[in-house]
Design an enzyme around this catalytic site. Structure first.
Site: not given
Ligand code: NAD
Length: 854
Positions: A656, A834
């Protein structure tokens, strides 16, 4: 399976409608793993003059497709995989011993209920009354036939169901002792519509149709089957054979289940013909249907023809009687409209009528719907239902060598997911009650075990995902360190104790677990991403239901084994492998799941957000990227090429954070392009486990097709392909592609705007730093953004102005530390960050308590 008639003509000629492919024909096919690139499974297909096309990219199931506007969706087109020629697919469908590596047709209906109308065929209705009264005695049958004929005084088909004439006829026949339940459903006000038990007891073209062995008197029931969308629209039709067990269901309506509810109890197909300008409801009303029975042992031949004008109720009346205020079908349904033929031809002896023999071939055909061919067997001998109609396990294929099956992994159901959620909920007090020392020890132990097994885990990961072995081992090690980091965090959970603004009070602020958390992960980091969700979830006292991506169950399973071996109490951590549509959706919609952490694509993320939003579940989404790497004139050329090659192409570009856009200023542009080309041509694309491989295969056939499609799109848009972009072959069959680089690209080209998720990068030419920064920020994504420069001024300014969650100076856009926050801005991410200590924002909830000590 016997060969169809007309062996000289192509199979398509025999099985398609008479007007060939003028209409829109849909079916379902078994698609082998090598064509899906992942697991073998059923897909909706479209029969076209280019062959049989897998249209699962439009909708994963036929039910989904039909619920939408199927004709419009098909006409819009899309990227469909060609499964083979119509003849090849039909040949394997009809083969006695099907080749599982070649597609074949399944029954065209999937998740919808299959409903069936009772007797609507006027002549068959009368014959059944006669059968009831004669009980197999030919003389009695003849007497009853003549009596009933006289009572009706003409054509029964002309009696309008529910009319005064029908009521009068009923009274007369009751009086004569000739009334029957069949006449009630034929001419009474209400049609008989029943559910044919499990939908998937239906079989398709070429399959064996099953007769319950308790029956010795039975016949085919050729029918037209309507396909009805959830809103009640009839969207198409197909053929059906709903075998009639005359001695079972004829004995009592209460035995209908025994007659109809058995394995392979009806055949449907071969295709659904959609309603369009070539075919509609009036064609159904006028449809001619033929039946042919060919005896295997006795050479018996039966041939008959009928048409839909012979049934006693209009087809739309039957739909209305099936779906109304009392009955809804959220998935739509298939409706057998009633038998079209009552076989009275004697077979064994005069007056004994017709009954099937095992091995009979039954052919049902219609000029507008094609030809359905099946053989008769006992349902106890018919093949059991398989995952082709309801998944339970799937093969895990190595993308470096598609001949290698890594293993078979279970695929969970909605019920399995619910059980996991229940277990996680029940285990919450157990996990919290264990105390922080024990919880920390368990997480530390998991970390140690992963690190001790990193070579083995890395190899498994590389085999199922396709990244190179060093990348696989590196990822496994990272997962180990993440668990160790959060083992320490368990002990570090601090709160605040404050004075109140009111005298005599104090205020404490503490963190508590949110409850059961659902973790849904993608395939590209099969160990690291699960680890960076599972470890903090457990560290902060939550319990977990984890659903990995379908393509990578092996790594997830190995990780789960370690977590269990490390001594985690039962129910605290639950792995459910399976599809997003079933397992994922249950996690997202189940009210017992307090929080959902998802990493994956933008469309899935948006869908999950909409679902979770309805019930206000806590949500964290990490999605796609279109990450820029800016190369300024003053950059060190080697550093720039290192960063670009690593960021764009390593891990096969399937990150990503991959640098899919290289924004290069004019002064260095040509030197950079030349150096990139030279470096790229030296990159080795090969088996992920082979020494010296720089780039492993693409993860599966679908992803490879997407990558190649974008290479074609780039060329069509006018970009210049400098090198790569080809599918290549290696010693083992796999999804290999050379890394591709485009120059001369404009910011609005699709290759610069859409996430490709493969080894494809494009260069955008910038005039100067300001222009480069503007180009870098010109994207709806905002995950990672990088710059290669020797200027502190430009680096500092870039760090401040780059609109991304992560900024890299003189390092690749991909490749991050595990102890600091990870995430993006704009369309890339939603919710809190995260990793690192920031993870607690998501995995805990804050409690403020006031105490007055007196
Ligand atoms: P995907 O969106 O197809 O699938 C991700 C997960 O969601 C899978 O486990 C899938 O089974 C599940 N899922 C699918 N439909 C669902 C539904 N209706 N309900 C619940 N769950 C459902 O993504 P993918 O192809 O596995 O992964 C590639 C994508 O992941 C790329 O877009 C990539 O950019 C993104 N990604 C993002 C990050 C990040 O941190 N931002 C990291 C890695 C990958």
């Amino acid at each position: 399976m016997t060969k169809p008639n007309g062996t000289s003509a192509s199979l398509a000629t025999s099985f398609l409608p008479r007007d060939g492919l003028d209409g829109l024909l849909l079916g379902r096919a078994h698609v082998p793993a090598k064509l899906t690139g992942s697991v073998a499974g059923p897909s909706p297909v479209w029969i076209t003059d280019h062959g049989v096309l897998d249209i699962s990219s439009l909708a994963p199931t036929m039910a989904d497709l039909l619920a939408d506007e199927p004709v419009a969706r098909l006409r819009e087109g899309g990227s469909f995989t060609r499964l083979g020629s119509i003849d090849d697919v039909l040949a394997n469908t009809l083969a006695a011993d099907r080749n599982e590596q070649v597609p074949y047709l399944l029954a065209p209906i999937d998740l919808q209920p299959v409903k069936a109308c009772g007797v609507t065929f006027a002549c068959s209705m009368i014959e059944r009354v006669i059968e009831e009264h004669a009980g197999g005695d030919p003389a009695k049958a003849e007497a009853a036939r003549s009596k009933v004929g006289k009572a009706i005084g003409g054509e029964i088909a002309s009696v309008v169901p529910g009319s005064d004439q029908a009521e009068a006829l009923k009274a007369f026949l009751l009086n004569e002792g000739l009334w029957s339940q069949y006449l009630e459903v034929g001419i009474g006000p209400y049609a008989e519509v029943f559910t044919k038990s499990q939908v998937l007891s239906s079989v398709g073209l070429g399959d064996q149709i099953g007769i319950n062995p308790i029956s010795s008197w039975n016949n085919p029931e050729p029918e037209v089957v309507l396909v009805v969308a959830p809103d009640g629209r009839v969207v198409g039709a197909t053929l059906g054979n709903d075998v009639n067990l005359r001695d079972v269901e004829g004995r009592s309506a209460l035995l209908l289940g025994k007659a109809k509810d058995n394995n392979a109890s009806c055949a449907i197909g071969p295709f659904i013909r959609l309603f369009d300008d070539t075919f509609g409801i009036d064609d159904v009303r006028a449809a001619e249907v033929s039946v042919e029975v060919l005896g295997k042992e006795d050479g018996f031949r039966l041939k008959a023809k009928s048409d839909m004008g012979q049934i006693s109720r209009d087809v739309l009346d039957l739909v209305g009687q099936t779906m109304n205020d009392c009955h809804q079908y959220p998935d739509g349904f298939a409706l057998f409209t009633g038998t079209l033929f009552a076989p009275i031809q004697d077979r064994d002896a005069p007056g004994m009528g017709f009954t099937h023999k095992i091995g009979d071939t039954v052919v049902i055909s219609s000029p507008t719907l094609g030809r359905l061919e099946n053989q008769v067997t006992y349902s106890s001998d018919a093949p059991p239902w398989t995952w082709a109609t309801g998944h339970s396990a799937a093969a895990n294929i190595n993308p470096s060598d598609t001949d290698e099956v890594i293993g078979e992994f279970a695929r969970g159901s909605v019920a399995d997911t619910q059980a996991a959620i229940e277990a996680a909920e029940a285990a919450l007090p157990v996990w919290l009650g264990l105390g922080i020392l024990r919880r920390s020890d368990i997480l530390d132990q998991i970390g140690n075990m992963i690190l001790a097994r990193k070579a083995e885990l890395g190899q498994l990961l590389s085999r199922e995902e396709g990244k190179t072995l060093p990348e696989g081992i590196g990822e496994a090690a990272r997962a180990g360190y993440i668990f160790k980091f959060f083992a320490a965090e368990v002990l570090r959970q601090a709160g605040d104790l404050l004075d109140s603004v009111r005298p005599g009070l104090d205020v404490s602020v503490t963190r508590e677990p949110v409850g059961v958390v659902g973790l849904i992960t993608p395939w590209n980091f099969p160990i690291a991403i699960p680890a960076w969700k599972i470890a903090p979830a457990l560290a902060y006292g939550n319990t977990v239901v984890f659903k990995p991506a379908e393509l990578v169950p092996g790594s997830a399973h190995a990780l789960a084994e370690i977590i269990v071996e490390a001594g985690i109490p039962a129910g605290v951590f639950n792995l459910v492998m399976g599809s997003g549509r079933e397992v994922g959706n249950e996690i997202v919609t189940n009210p017992k799941v307090a929080a959902i952490s998802f990493t994956g694509s933008v469309p899935t993320g948006r869908h999950i957000a909409a679902q979770a939003g309805i019930r206000l579940a806590r949500l964290q989404l990490e999605m796609g990227g279109k990450n820029p790497l800016v190369v300024l004139d003053d950059a060190d050329l080697n550093t720039a090429v290192d960063c670009a090659v690593n960021g764009a192409f390593f891990s096969t570009g399937q990150r990503c954070t991959a640098s899919s856009r290289l924004v290069v200023t004019r002064g260095i542009h040509d030197r950079f392009v030349d150096a990139m080309k030279a470096r790229m041509e030296a990159l080795v694309v090969d088996h992920a486990l082979k020494d010296g491989t720089h780039i492993g295969p693409v993860v599966d056939e679908n992803q490879l097709e997407q990558d190649l499609k974008y290479v074609a799109v780039g060329k069509d848009e006018g970009a210049e392909l400098v090198c790569g972009g080809d599918r290549v072959e290696r010693a083992t069959p796999g999804f290999y592609m050379t890394p591709a680089l485009f120059t001369g690209t404009a910011p609005d080209m699709r290759i610069n705007r859409e996430e490709i998720f493969g080894p494809v990068a494009s260069i955008q030419l910038a005039d100067d730093f300001d222009h480069a920064l503007a180009l870098a920020n010109d994207t709806e994504f905002g995950l990672s953004s990088g710059i290669v420069t020797q200027s502190l001024k430009h680096a500092s300014y870039f760090k401040a102005k780059a609109r991304a969650g992560m900024v890299m100076v003189n390092v690749p856009t991909a490749g991050v530390d595990y102890h600091v926050p990870f995430g993006g801005t704009k369309g890339s991410s939603f919710g809190s960050r995260e990793q690192g200590t920031y993870a607690k924002e998501f995995y805990t909830t804050v409690k403020t308590a006031y105490t007055f000590a007196g």
